[in-house]
Scaffold this motif. Structure first.
Motif, PDB file in Angstrom:
ATOM      1  N   GLN A 193       0.859  -1.186   0.000  1.00  0.00           N
ATOM      2  CA  GLN A 193       0.000   0.000   0.000  1.00  0.00           C
ATOM      3  C   GLN A 193       0.896   1.237   0.000  1.00  0.00           C
ATOM      4  O   GLN A 193       1.561   1.517   1.013  1.00  0.00           O
ATOM      5  CB  GLN A 193      -0.934   0.006   1.207  1.00  0.00           C
ATOM      6  CG  GLN A 193      -1.951   1.128   1.206  1.00  0.00           C
ATOM      7  CD  GLN A 193      -2.973   0.972   2.324  1.00  0.00           C
ATOM      8  OE1 GLN A 193      -2.682   0.460   3.404  1.00  0.00           O
ATOM      9  NE2 GLN A 193      -4.203   1.424   2.081  1.00  0.00           N
ATOM     10  N   VAL A 242      -4.790  -0.703  -1.235  1.00  0.00           N
ATOM     11  CA  VAL A 242      -4.004  -1.912  -1.027  1.00  0.00           C
ATOM     12  C   VAL A 242      -3.929  -2.667  -2.350  1.00  0.00           C
ATOM     13  O   VAL A 242      -4.950  -2.904  -2.993  1.00  0.00           O
ATOM     14  CB  VAL A 242      -4.652  -2.810   0.055  1.00  0.00           C
ATOM     15  CG1 VAL A 242      -3.869  -4.096   0.225  1.00  0.00           C
ATOM     16  CG2 VAL A 242      -4.762  -2.051   1.371  1.00  0.00           C
ATOM     17  N   MET A 260       3.978   0.499   2.321  1.00  0.00           N
ATOM     18  CA  MET A 260       3.767  -0.453   3.401  1.00  0.00           C
ATOM     19  C   MET A 260       3.528  -1.802   2.744  1.00  0.00           C
ATOM     20  O   MET A 260       2.687  -1.911   1.852  1.00  0.00           O
ATOM     21  CB  MET A 260       2.566  -0.032   4.245  1.00  0.00           C
ATOM     22  CG  MET A 260       2.309  -0.921   5.432  1.00  0.00           C
ATOM     23  SD  MET A 260       3.479  -0.618   6.767  1.00  0.00           S
ATOM     24  CE  MET A 260       2.520   0.527   7.733  1.00  0.00           C
ATOM     25  N   PHE A 279       2.341  -5.627   3.277  1.00  0.00           N
ATOM     26  CA  PHE A 279       1.587  -6.494   4.176  1.00  0.00           C
ATOM     27  C   PHE A 279       1.704  -7.946   3.730  1.00  0.00           C
ATOM     28  O   PHE A 279       1.526  -8.263   2.553  1.00  0.00           O
ATOM     29  CB  PHE A 279       0.101  -6.123   4.184  1.00  0.00           C
ATOM     30  CG  PHE A 279      -0.201  -4.761   4.750  1.00  0.00           C
ATOM     31  CD1 PHE A 279      -0.593  -3.724   3.921  1.00  0.00           C
ATOM     32  CD2 PHE A 279      -0.104  -4.532   6.115  1.00  0.00           C
ATOM     33  CE1 PHE A 279      -0.889  -2.468   4.442  1.00  0.00           C
ATOM     34  CE2 PHE A 279      -0.389  -3.286   6.642  1.00  0.00           C
ATOM     35  CZ  PHE A 279      -0.777  -2.242   5.799  1.00  0.00           C
ATOM     36  N   PHE A 325      -4.027 -10.548   8.022  1.00  0.00           N
ATOM     37  CA  PHE A 325      -2.933  -9.664   7.637  1.00  0.00           C
ATOM     38  C   PHE A 325      -2.002  -9.386   8.813  1.00  0.00           C
ATOM     39  O   PHE A 325      -2.443  -9.271   9.963  1.00  0.00           O
ATOM     40  CB  PHE A 325      -3.481  -8.320   7.124  1.00  0.00           C
ATOM     41  CG  PHE A 325      -4.030  -8.378   5.736  1.00  0.00           C
ATOM     42  CD1 PHE A 325      -5.249  -8.978   5.472  1.00  0.00           C
ATOM     43  CD2 PHE A 325      -3.321  -7.843   4.673  1.00  0.00           C
ATOM     44  CE1 PHE A 325      -5.765  -9.042   4.185  1.00  0.00           C
ATOM     45  CE2 PHE A 325      -3.826  -7.896   3.382  1.00  0.00           C
ATOM     46  CZ  PHE A 325      -5.039  -8.497   3.142  1.00  0.00           C
ATOM     47  N   GLY A 326      -0.727  -9.236   8.487  1.00  0.00           N
ATOM     48  CA  GLY A 326       0.234  -8.799   9.479  1.00  0.00           C
ATOM     49  C   GLY A 326       0.186  -7.281   9.648  1.00  0.00           C
ATOM     50  O   GLY A 326      -0.544  -6.598   8.927  1.00  0.00           O
ATOM     51  N   PRO A 327       0.993  -6.755  10.560  1.00  0.00           N
ATOM     52  CA  PRO A 327       0.992  -5.316  10.839  1.00  0.00           C
ATOM     53  C   PRO A 327       1.698  -4.493   9.778  1.00  0.00           C
ATOM     54  O   PRO A 327       1.584  -3.268   9.771  1.00  0.00           O
ATOM     55  CB  PRO A 327       1.715  -5.215  12.179  1.00  0.00           C
ATOM     56  CG  PRO A 327       2.625  -6.393  12.190  1.00  0.00           C
ATOM     57  CD  PRO A 327       1.884  -7.490  11.470  1.00  0.00           C
ATOM     58  N   GLY A 328       2.435  -5.165   8.890  1.00  0.00           N
ATOM     59  CA  GLY A 328       3.094  -4.456   7.801  1.00  0.00           C
ATOM     60  C   GLY A 328       4.533  -4.074   8.091  1.00  0.00           C
ATOM     61  O   GLY A 328       4.953  -3.955   9.241  1.00  0.00           O
ATOM     62  N   ARG A 352       7.004  -0.989   6.817  1.00  0.00           N
ATOM     63  CA  ARG A 352       7.085   0.257   6.034  1.00  0.00           C
ATOM     64  C   ARG A 352       8.458   0.320   5.394  1.00  0.00           C
ATOM     65  O   ARG A 352       9.468   0.374   6.084  1.00  0.00           O
ATOM     66  CB  ARG A 352       6.852   1.475   6.922  1.00  0.00           C
ATOM     67  CG  ARG A 352       6.975   2.785   6.140  1.00  0.00           C
ATOM     68  CD  ARG A 352       6.360   3.956   6.857  1.00  0.00           C
ATOM     69  NE  ARG A 352       4.930   3.819   7.071  1.00  0.00           N
ATOM     70  CZ  ARG A 352       4.002   3.933   6.128  1.00  0.00           C
ATOM     71  NH1 ARG A 352       4.348   4.198   4.874  1.00  0.00           N
ATOM     72  NH2 ARG A 352       2.738   3.798   6.422  1.00  0.00           N
ATOM     73  N   GLN A 392      -9.970  -1.481   7.599  1.00  0.00           N
ATOM     74  CA  GLN A 392      -8.567  -1.134   7.794  1.00  0.00           C
ATOM     75  C   GLN A 392      -8.450   0.121   8.634  1.00  0.00           C
ATOM     76  O   GLN A 392      -8.971   1.178   8.260  1.00  0.00           O
ATOM     77  CB  GLN A 392      -7.845  -0.930   6.456  1.00  0.00           C
ATOM     78  CG  GLN A 392      -6.347  -0.701   6.615  1.00  0.00           C
ATOM     79  CD  GLN A 392      -5.622  -0.493   5.309  1.00  0.00           C
ATOM     80  OE1 GLN A 392      -6.186  -0.050   4.322  1.00  0.00           O
ATOM     81  NE2 GLN A 392      -4.324  -0.810   5.295  1.00  0.00           N
ATOM     82  N   SER A 432      -2.459   2.702   9.421  1.00  0.00           N
ATOM     83  CA  SER A 432      -1.175   2.035   9.683  1.00  0.00           C
ATOM     84  C   SER A 432      -1.328   0.580  10.126  1.00  0.00           C
ATOM     85  O   SER A 432      -0.438   0.055  10.811  1.00  0.00           O
ATOM     86  CB  SER A 432      -0.367   2.818  10.724  1.00  0.00           C
ATOM     87  OG  SER A 432      -0.093   4.109  10.255  1.00  0.00           O
ATOM     88  N   GLN A 433      -2.423  -0.042   9.772  1.00  0.00           N
ATOM     89  CA  GLN A 433      -2.609  -1.463  10.063  1.00  0.00           C
ATOM     90  C   GLN A 433      -3.025  -2.198   8.804  1.00  0.00           C
ATOM     91  O   GLN A 433      -3.479  -1.587   7.830  1.00  0.00           O
ATOM     92  CB  GLN A 433      -3.672  -1.665  11.146  1.00  0.00           C
ATOM     93  CG  GLN A 433      -3.280  -1.139  12.517  1.00  0.00           C
ATOM     94  CD  GLN A 433      -4.292  -1.524  13.572  1.00  0.00           C
ATOM     95  OE1 GLN A 433      -4.981  -2.543  13.457  1.00  0.00           O
ATOM     96  NE2 GLN A 433      -4.420  -0.704  14.600  1.00  0.00           N
ATOM     97  N   GLY A 434      -2.889  -3.518   8.835  1.00  0.00           N
ATOM     98  CA  GLY A 434      -3.362  -4.320   7.717  1.00  0.00           C
ATOM     99  C   GLY A 434      -4.867  -4.462   7.744  1.00  0.00           C
ATOM    100  O   GLY A 434      -5.496  -4.319   8.789  1.00  0.00           O
ATOM    101  N   PRO A 435      -5.466  -4.739   6.596  1.00  0.00           N
ATOM    102  CA  PRO A 435      -6.915  -4.965   6.564  1.00  0.00           C
ATOM    103  C   PRO A 435      -7.320  -6.133   7.452  1.00  0.00           C
ATOM    104  O   PRO A 435      -6.528  -7.050   7.693  1.00  0.00           O
ATOM    105  CB  PRO A 435      -7.188  -5.271   5.084  1.00  0.00           C
ATOM    106  CG  PRO A 435      -6.047  -4.650   4.345  1.00  0.00           C
ATOM    107  CD  PRO A 435      -4.870  -4.794   5.263  1.00  0.00           C
TER     108      PRO A 435
END
Lengths: 116, 112
Positions: A37, A43, A89, A91, A107-110, A112, B38, B41-44
């Motif tokens: 994203q 996304v 970002m 994911f 999904f994970g927290p990503g 950056r 979403q 700053s987090q994933g969906p």
């Protein structure tokens, strides 16, 4: 509750350098994905992975990208020679066998990624 | 893939019911409708999935009319923490491995 984890949370790199983004999917999941994203945008799907091979990829996922499941727990995304436009970002996501018929991807927290 | 259209943004107050409608005129017979949420700053995060009529879980309800050309996500009694982007997706989600193709979503802002 089990969750997808990703490391690092933030990666800064110079243009042209290689980066590896790491993910640990939920342990009994079999399908793995990478999405990205760009800041302020939607996304975007990059790639899906099942049974140790890529099952689907988008046109974004060109030759500079690769994925690997080097062991029973990790799932990695490698960007061979980063470009400024790779800043985003990233994911990781996983899902189970799919027998439930519900496409719930976790999904994970990503991570950056900032390319300078 | 069926194209989806949903409002860009919606505003609500705490305690109200929020209904977000998504249009998917070209939905195919094998397509399911799924909604993700979403936070910044987090994933969906998966909310709900349905094929027809009504589906309800502990978070939301999904209403799908008989022609399946639209669907409505209903969030009962929203709170400030429901402020997020909500995505409507359509695809063969009963098939394992199907990628999620996100649109721009609906940004819901909940105020006190």
């Amino acid at each position: 509750e089990p969750e997808v984890t990703q490391t690092p949370s933030h990666q800064v790199t110079q243009m042209g350098q290689e980066v590896i983004l790491r993910c640990v999917p939920i342990s009994n999941h079999l399908y793995f994905y990478w999405y990205r994203q760009i800041l302020g945008q939607k996304v975007e799907f990059l790639v899906s992975f099942y049974n140790n091979e890529i099952s689907e990829k988008s046109e974004i996922f060109d030759d500079q990208f690769s994925v690997e499941r080097p062991d029973g727990s990790n799932f990695t995304l490698k960007i061979r020679s980063t470009k400024l436009e790779d800043s985003a970002m990233y994911f990781c996501a996983s899902r189970d066998t799919g027998t439930s018929g519900v496409n719930e991807q976790f999904f994970g927290p990503g991570t950056r990624l900032t390319v300078l | 893939l069926a194209k989806t259209t949903q409002p860009i943004s919606m505003d609500s107050y705490e305690g109200q019911e929020v209904n977000i409608t998504c249009s998917h005129n070209n939905i195919a017979t094998n397509d399911y409708i799924t909604w993700y949420q979403q936070f910044p700053s987090q994933g969906p995060r998966f909310i709900i999935q349905g094929y027809k009529t009504k589906v309800t879980n502990e978070v939301a309800s999904l209403f799908i009319p008989a022609d399946r050309k639209s669907s409505t996500l209903s969030l009962p009694r929203v709170s400030l923490s429901d402020t997020a982007v909500y995505y409507c997706l359509v695809g063969e989600f009963n098939q394992a491995g199907t990628a999620l193709i996100f649109g721009k979503g609906t940004t819901l802002s909940v105020s006190s």
